[in-house]
Write a protein that holds these residues in place. Sequence first.
Motif, PDB file in Angstrom:
ATOM      1  N   ILE A 109       0.868  -1.184   0.000  1.00  0.00           N
ATOM      2  CA  ILE A 109       0.000   0.000   0.000  1.00  0.00           C
ATOM      3  C   ILE A 109       0.898   1.225   0.000  1.00  0.00           C
ATOM      4  O   ILE A 109       1.691   1.427   0.930  1.00  0.00           O
ATOM      5  N   PHE A 110       0.781   2.013  -1.055  1.00  0.00           N
ATOM      6  CA  PHE A 110       1.690   3.139  -1.309  1.00  0.00           C
ATOM      7  C   PHE A 110       0.858   4.347  -1.702  1.00  0.00           C
ATOM      8  O   PHE A 110       0.117   4.304  -2.676  1.00  0.00           O
ATOM      9  N   LYS A 111       0.967   5.395  -0.901  1.00  0.00           N
ATOM     10  CA  LYS A 111       0.234   6.637  -1.156  1.00  0.00           C
ATOM     11  C   LYS A 111      -1.266   6.367  -1.331  1.00  0.00           C
ATOM     12  O   LYS A 111      -1.903   6.817  -2.279  1.00  0.00           O
ATOM     13  N   ASN A 112      -1.803   5.571  -0.387  1.00  0.00           N
ATOM     14  CA  ASN A 112      -3.246   5.267  -0.310  1.00  0.00           C
ATOM     15  C   ASN A 112      -3.783   4.469  -1.489  1.00  0.00           C
ATOM     16  O   ASN A 112      -4.981   4.481  -1.756  1.00  0.00           O
ATOM     17  N   LYS A 113      -2.911   3.778  -2.170  1.00  0.00           N
ATOM     18  CA  LYS A 113      -3.336   2.859  -3.228  1.00  0.00           C
ATOM     19  C   LYS A 113      -2.623   1.524  -3.047  1.00  0.00           C
ATOM     20  O   LYS A 113      -1.527   1.456  -2.496  1.00  0.00           O
ATOM     21  N   ILE A 114      -3.277   0.457  -3.508  1.00  0.00           N
ATOM     22  CA  ILE A 114      -2.695  -0.876  -3.431  1.00  0.00           C
ATOM     23  C   ILE A 114      -2.017  -1.194  -4.765  1.00  0.00           C
ATOM     24  O   ILE A 114      -2.629  -1.068  -5.834  1.00  0.00           O
ATOM     25  N   TYR A 115      -0.765  -1.608  -4.693  1.00  0.00           N
ATOM     26  CA  TYR A 115      -0.020  -2.043  -5.875  1.00  0.00           C
ATOM     27  C   TYR A 115       0.176  -3.552  -5.797  1.00  0.00           C
ATOM     28  O   TYR A 115       0.531  -4.091  -4.743  1.00  0.00           O
ATOM     29  N   GLN A 116      -0.052  -4.223  -6.913  1.00  0.00           N
ATOM     30  CA  GLN A 116       0.089  -5.681  -6.969  1.00  0.00           C
ATOM     31  C   GLN A 116       0.971  -6.076  -8.155  1.00  0.00           C
ATOM     32  O   GLN A 116       0.658  -5.779  -9.309  1.00  0.00           O
ATOM     33  N   LEU A 117       2.064  -6.763  -7.852  1.00  0.00           N
ATOM     34  CA  LEU A 117       2.974  -7.248  -8.897  1.00  0.00           C
ATOM     35  C   LEU A 117       2.395  -8.464  -9.607  1.00  0.00           C
ATOM     36  O   LEU A 117       1.515  -9.155  -9.083  1.00  0.00           O
ATOM     37  N   TRP A 119       4.085 -11.989 -11.822  1.00  0.00           N
ATOM     38  CA  TRP A 119       5.355 -12.709 -11.891  1.00  0.00           C
ATOM     39  C   TRP A 119       6.076 -12.482 -13.225  1.00  0.00           C
ATOM     40  O   TRP A 119       7.115 -11.825 -13.278  1.00  0.00           O
ATOM     41  N   GLN A 120       5.531 -13.001 -14.303  1.00  0.00           N
ATOM     42  CA  GLN A 120       6.181 -12.901 -15.607  1.00  0.00           C
ATOM     43  C   GLN A 120       5.315 -12.171 -16.630  1.00  0.00           C
ATOM     44  O   GLN A 120       5.605 -12.211 -17.828  1.00  0.00           O
ATOM     45  N   ASN A 121       4.281 -11.504 -16.138  1.00  0.00           N
ATOM     46  CA  ASN A 121       3.365 -10.794 -17.049  1.00  0.00           C
ATOM     47  C   ASN A 121       3.785  -9.359 -17.299  1.00  0.00           C
ATOM     48  O   ASN A 121       3.172  -8.677 -18.123  1.00  0.00           O
ATOM     49  N   HIS A 122       4.796  -8.881 -16.569  1.00  0.00           N
ATOM     50  CA  HIS A 122       5.349  -7.524 -16.749  1.00  0.00           C
ATOM     51  C   HIS A 122       4.290  -6.440 -16.523  1.00  0.00           C
ATOM     52  O   HIS A 122       4.290  -5.414 -17.181  1.00  0.00           O
ATOM     53  N   LYS A 123       3.408  -6.703 -15.551  1.00  0.00           N
ATOM     54  CA  LYS A 123       2.366  -5.737 -15.217  1.00  0.00           C
ATOM     55  C   LYS A 123       2.311  -5.521 -13.708  1.00  0.00           C
ATOM     56  O   LYS A 123       2.575  -6.430 -12.929  1.00  0.00           O
ATOM     57  N   ILE A 124       1.963  -4.297 -13.334  1.00  0.00           N
ATOM     58  CA  ILE A 124       1.685  -3.963 -11.948  1.00  0.00           C
ATOM     59  C   ILE A 124       0.300  -3.328 -11.902  1.00  0.00           C
ATOM     60  O   ILE A 124       0.058  -2.313 -12.559  1.00  0.00           O
ATOM     61  N   PHE A 125      -0.611  -3.936 -11.161  1.00  0.00           N
ATOM     62  CA  PHE A 125      -1.971  -3.419 -11.064  1.00  0.00           C
ATOM     63  C   PHE A 125      -2.089  -2.481  -9.856  1.00  0.00           C
ATOM     64  O   PHE A 125      -1.463  -2.698  -8.813  1.00  0.00           O
ATOM     65  N   MET A 133     -12.172  -4.326  -6.092  1.00  0.00           N
ATOM     66  CA  MET A 133     -12.841  -5.216  -7.039  1.00  0.00           C
ATOM     67  C   MET A 133     -12.490  -4.962  -8.494  1.00  0.00           C
ATOM     68  O   MET A 133     -12.942  -5.686  -9.381  1.00  0.00           O
ATOM     69  N   HIS A 134     -11.674  -3.942  -8.741  1.00  0.00           N
ATOM     70  CA  HIS A 134     -11.165  -3.756 -10.113  1.00  0.00           C
ATOM     71  C   HIS A 134      -9.982  -2.791 -10.066  1.00  0.00           C
ATOM     72  O   HIS A 134      -9.980  -1.828  -9.289  1.00  0.00           O
ATOM     73  N   PRO A 135      -8.964  -3.033 -10.906  1.00  0.00           N
ATOM     74  CA  PRO A 135      -7.818  -2.119 -10.944  1.00  0.00           C
ATOM     75  C   PRO A 135      -8.220  -0.777 -11.543  1.00  0.00           C
ATOM     76  O   PRO A 135      -9.094  -0.703 -12.416  1.00  0.00           O
ATOM     77  N   ILE A 136      -7.554   0.280 -11.078  1.00  0.00           N
ATOM     78  CA  ILE A 136      -7.796   1.610 -11.643  1.00  0.00           C
ATOM     79  C   ILE A 136      -6.669   2.032 -12.579  1.00  0.00           C
ATOM     80  O   ILE A 136      -6.801   3.013 -13.311  1.00  0.00           O
ATOM     81  N   ALA A 137      -5.574   1.284 -12.565  1.00  0.00           N
ATOM     82  CA  ALA A 137      -4.440   1.589 -13.446  1.00  0.00           C
ATOM     83  C   ALA A 137      -3.565   0.355 -13.572  1.00  0.00           C
ATOM     84  O   ALA A 137      -3.589  -0.548 -12.717  1.00  0.00           O
ATOM     85  N   THR A 138      -2.789   0.323 -14.663  1.00  0.00           N
ATOM     86  CA  THR A 138      -1.825  -0.756 -14.893  1.00  0.00           C
ATOM     87  C   THR A 138      -0.510  -0.143 -15.344  1.00  0.00           C
ATOM     88  O   THR A 138      -0.490   0.675 -16.264  1.00  0.00           O
ATOM     89  N   TYR A 139       0.580  -0.536 -14.683  1.00  0.00           N
ATOM     90  CA  TYR A 139       1.915  -0.067 -15.051  1.00  0.00           C
ATOM     91  C   TYR A 139       2.725  -1.220 -15.640  1.00  0.00           C
ATOM     92  O   TYR A 139       2.455  -2.395 -15.354  1.00  0.00           O
ATOM     93  N   ASN A 140       3.705  -0.875 -16.444  1.00  0.00           N
ATOM     94  CA  ASN A 140       4.588  -1.875 -17.027  1.00  0.00           C
ATOM     95  C   ASN A 140       5.827  -2.049 -16.145  1.00  0.00           C
ATOM     96  O   ASN A 140       6.349  -1.084 -15.589  1.00  0.00           O
ATOM     97  N   GLU A 171       3.155   8.326 -14.137  1.00  0.00           N
ATOM     98  CA  GLU A 171       1.772   8.236 -14.606  1.00  0.00           C
ATOM     99  C   GLU A 171       1.642   8.478 -16.097  1.00  0.00           C
ATOM    100  O   GLU A 171       0.791   7.881 -16.762  1.00  0.00           O
ATOM    101  N   ALA A 172       2.468   9.343 -16.636  1.00  0.00           N
ATOM    102  CA  ALA A 172       2.351   9.683 -18.060  1.00  0.00           C
ATOM    103  C   ALA A 172       2.681   8.490 -18.957  1.00  0.00           C
ATOM    104  O   ALA A 172       1.969   8.189 -19.913  1.00  0.00           O
ATOM    105  N   SER A 173       3.766   7.798 -18.631  1.00  0.00           N
ATOM    106  CA  SER A 173       4.215   6.690 -19.479  1.00  0.00           C
ATOM    107  C   SER A 173       3.713   5.332 -19.019  1.00  0.00           C
ATOM    108  O   SER A 173       3.842   4.342 -19.740  1.00  0.00           O
ATOM    109  N   LYS A 174       3.166   5.270 -17.802  1.00  0.00           N
ATOM    110  CA  LYS A 174       2.755   4.007 -17.181  1.00  0.00           C
ATOM    111  C   LYS A 174       3.927   3.035 -17.055  1.00  0.00           C
ATOM    112  O   LYS A 174       3.767   1.818 -17.156  1.00  0.00           O
TER     113      LYS A 174
END
Length: 279
Positions: A109-117, A119-125, A133-140, A171-174
């Motif tokens: 939990i970072f800056k009032n949001k939950i980040y979830q790694l 494994w090999q999908n190269h995504k952070i939700f 119940m649903h992600p609000i953003a996805t980072y690479n 945020e700009a480049s995700k």
Amino acid sequence: MIRKLLPFALIVLLFSCNNNSTPDIDTSLPVSRPNNIPPPEPITFTVDSVYPHDPKAFTQGLQFYKGKLYEGTGEPKISSLRIVDIKTGTPEKKYVIPDPTIFGEGITIFKNKIYQLTWQNHKIFVYNLDDIMHPIATYNWSLEGWGLTNDGNNLIISDGSSKLYYVRPDEASKQMRTIKILTVADNTGELDSLNELEYIDGYVFANRWYNNHIIKIDTSNGHAVGIMDLTGLLHQYDPNDQVGDEAVLNGIAYDSTTKKLYITGKDWPKLFEVKLNNP
């Protein structure tokens, strides 16, 4: 004839003794590499309480925040994010990632949001705290994702190596912008297989995959300064456990109010509330 051959035999013997192709030591043995790092100090602990844990939760991330226990689980088709009732082990809320190819990993939990790694999908939700119940953003994320924590300013990611990556979301480049990379080592050398992470009072506590130890890492230099030995912990409190080979120690959450740790493992039927005797 013998006298004439003796000098030649002596030359052959000397050559053989100095020929590196036939060493007189077993080169398959590990070589100690002194690095001037003191051995980590043992950290003793007391188990204060033992709670039920979902034996089908393949725990990859654990976080205690404002009285609630958050848990991220792995495995394809069933990776999830949960808010768990500590005393019963029952999820109060549970979001199963709909993409069957996703393998969930560490959470923080970072800056009032939950980040979830992953494994090999190269995504952070990323999720809102009040709605998992649903992600609000996805980072690479370009590397593998194993463990995740934060120091208040940066996310800290492990990728199964001896490295900890300090990153910040752009945020700009995700993308995740790398701030620094910390190499973790003790007196024997670099420590790989760093897995689930928890940031506690300036230190990172880390599980190591297929290892019954949790190491305490000095974030100023990457040195392992402490070690907790949890060998046999689950069997001690659940002698009839039938966990599989993949059900290894993995899961550290810290309650900053009580100064206690919550510890579990992948598919473990128990969650342990632990007090450190010499943190």
